[in-house]
Design an enzyme around this catalytic site. Structure first.
Site, PDB file in Angstrom:
ATOM      1  CE  LYS A   1      -4.380   1.584   0.105  1.00  0.00           C
ATOM      2  NZ  LYS A   1      -5.197   1.007  -0.974  1.00  0.00           N
TER       3      LYS A   1
ATOM      4  CB  SER B   1      -7.954   1.200  -2.816  1.00  0.00           C
ATOM      5  OG  SER B   1      -7.774   1.466  -1.321  1.00  0.00           O
TER       6      SER B   1
END
Length: 571
Positions: free
Chosen positions: A182, A385
């Protein structure tokens, strides 16, 4: 009422066709041998006004007569021309193209099918880049203006790290994340680009570069090794491109009719005799296609776009396009669910993420609609996401091979600007009631206890994300965790990992599948519900008080992929 109205409209259409027949019969004697099309910008999937724009139109206002406005219209036009024995082929004038790979593939297939019908395709441009050149390579003949250029140089990617620069200004970034991959907050927290970001970019570059080589090699009938050499020594002037064999010749626009073996005369539209726009061609057909009104309406397919950054509320506080507010999207989904004529729904996702709360709200709304009618999620750009979370509510997720999918992970945090304030001589005093009341103040960093709270919230949000993905994909949390941690996939790699269901179809195929699931095969019409978001930036979101936990993008501001089409440049 419709039983009376439709026959009347069809009668008027018939009368108009009959009244114009004498003039069309005269014009039919001078029908062109070639029809000109201008391809530039980003044509929509379906004709504007009859279908969802989906944020994919390349220009505003009335286009020039020869401009391709939609892939649907181009498909219809080429099918009509393919059946006309008087038509030898088409002249495809290339402008600056800005389409994602999914649309490029549709264009290449349409031109290939037209050639398979025994027609000729001649592509001409003043200048073109790698994207436009791939489309041109599907033609029988590729031409450039003598003054033009061929910017065949492959693809480049840039990643940015701002930590050191922010530090010099007195700004410290404090972020927490779940997922080693991430990388979104690394834009603000790292002084250098991480190895993970580098490897992610290289994976996408390898796929796109390999496809570029393959398309050019097949189109120009050259070995891949020679195409790679071409790319390595680009860009090219028009003359050098011709000498290397990348194009078949050089030709000024005024000489194109002669190159096509036609008369060299030119009309007031700048089109030589024997080559004209599709609009003029249709006007000279004795019996042009007529869109007769149907007594029974076609079944309807609802399209609900989720484009840009996902935020809570209506999403009307940004500047410009590309922002989806959860309230607006949910309202659109409810309307699509209630619409009796809409037999199924396509959720068009083009989002790299946003607020965790907003994404979950949209997901729940998608699930509610999916309990009433089939929902297909379609991705031709990015569903990362929170964008991927929204797609989980669909019965099937369709992604084109080079779409960007995944980034299952979370991050959140804030900026501490106390150093900048001190440099500016600004003094700020934080007064609170409650131990954590000043947790997200930008005038100080996190305390140790606040860090523990943030870490716990990150973990809780990440585990909830894993659970939602596992439930939707029929996997265990452990299996999804092995695929998650913020990893980003191309559509084809996401299919192999089981994160999407189909990659071999485009927008039209996804729509047809939705109607098939609704037991309404055959022709259908589209209607958009919602859309019209506004522009927003991740930096604005974070600086503007959005410091709480979020499933944010894998970073639209952290790196960009040059030359992949306007819809896929993240900056």
């Amino acid at each position: 009422m419709r039983l009376l109205f439709v026959p009347l409209v069809n009668l008027l259409l018939l009368l108009r066709a009959l009244l114009g027949l004498p003039l069309r019969l005269l014009g039919a004697r001078s029908r062109p041998a070639f029809v000109r099309f201008r391809l530039s910008g980003e044509p929509s999937y379906r004709e504007p006004g009859r279908a969802p724009r989906l944020g994919l139109l390349g220009s505003q206002g009335r286009p020039e007569p020869a401009t391709v406005t939609s892939l649907e219209r181009l498909r219809e036009d080429l099918a009509l021309l393919a059946r006309d024995p008087a038509i030898k082929g088409i002249l495809l004038e290339m402008g600056e193209l800005a389409v994602p790979p999914a649309k490029r593939d549709v264009l290449v297939k349409l031109l290939g099918d037209f050639r398979a019908a025994g027609k000729r395709v001649v592509a001409w441009a003043v200048s073109t880049d790698s994207l436009g050149y791939q489309v041109m390579c599907s033609a029988d003949e590729v031409l450039l203006s003598p003054a033009g250029r061929l910017e065949l140089v492959g693809y480049a990617a840039e990643a940015t790290a701002l930590s050191e620069g922010l530090g010099r200004l007195g700004i410290q970034a404090h972020f927490f994340r779940r997922g080693e991959y991430k990388t979104a907050p690394e834009l603000f927290t790292h002084p250098q680009v991480s190895d993970i970001q580098r490897r992610t970019l290289e994976a996408f570059l390898d796929e796109r570069y390999g496809e570029l080589v393959d398309i050019v090699a097949r189109g120009r009938r050259r070995a891949p090794e020679e195409v790679r050499r071409w790319i390595d020594v680009g860009p090219y002037s028009a003359r050098r491109a011709a000498a290397e064999g990348l194009v078949d010749g050089l030709c000024d626009e005024m000489d194109l009719p002669k190159r096509l073996g036609l008369s060299t005369g030119e009309d007031e539209e700048g089109e030589g005799e024997g080559v004209e726009s599709m609009e003029l061609y249709r006007a000279r057909l004795p019996w042009p296609p007529v869109r007769w009104r149907r007594l029974k309406r076609k079944p309807r397919l609802a399209v609900v776009p989720v484009s840009g950054m996902i935020v809570t509320g209506k999403g009307g506080t940004g500047v410009g396009p590309e922002l989806s507010g959860s309230e607006t999207v949910v309202k659109a989904l409810r309307a699509a669910g209630r619409d009796r004529r809409s037999r199924a729904v396509v959720l068009y996702v083009a989002s790299s993420g946003g607020s965790a709360v907003a994404s979950e709200i949209i997901l729940e709304a998608v699930q509610r609609v999916a309990r009433k009618k089939p929902v297909i999620a379609f991705v031709d750009r990015v569903a990362a996401s929170g964008g991927y979370m929204a797609a989980l509510g669909a019965r099937e997720i369709w992604a084109t091979p080079h779409a960007i999918v995944g980034s299952i992970g979370v991050f959140g945090g804030k900026f501490d600007i106390s150093g900048l304030l001190a440099k500016l001589g600004v003094h700020r005093t934080l007064i609170t009631r409650g131990e954590s009341a000043g947790m997200f103040s930008s005038s100080r960093g996190f305390t140790e206890r606040e860090r523990e709270l943030m870490e716990a919230e990150m973990e809780e949000t990440y585990q909830a994300f894993l659970e939602r993905v596992a439930r939707a994909r029929g996997r265990t949390k452990e299996e999804i965790h092995a695929l998650a941690e913020g990893r980003v996939y191309s559509g084809q790699r996401a299919r192999a990992a089981g994160l999407v269901d189909r990659t071999e179809g485009g927008f039209e195929e996804a729509c047809a599948r939705a109607m098939e699931l609704a037991k309404a095969p055959g022709p259908f019409e589209l209607k958009t519900f919602g859309g019209g978001g506004r522009r927003f930036s991740l930096l604005r979101l974070l600086l503007g008080g959005g410091a709480q936990t979020g499933t944010y993008a894998f970073c639209p501001t952290a790196w960009s992929l040059e030359g992949f089409g306007r819809g896929e440049r993240f900056e």
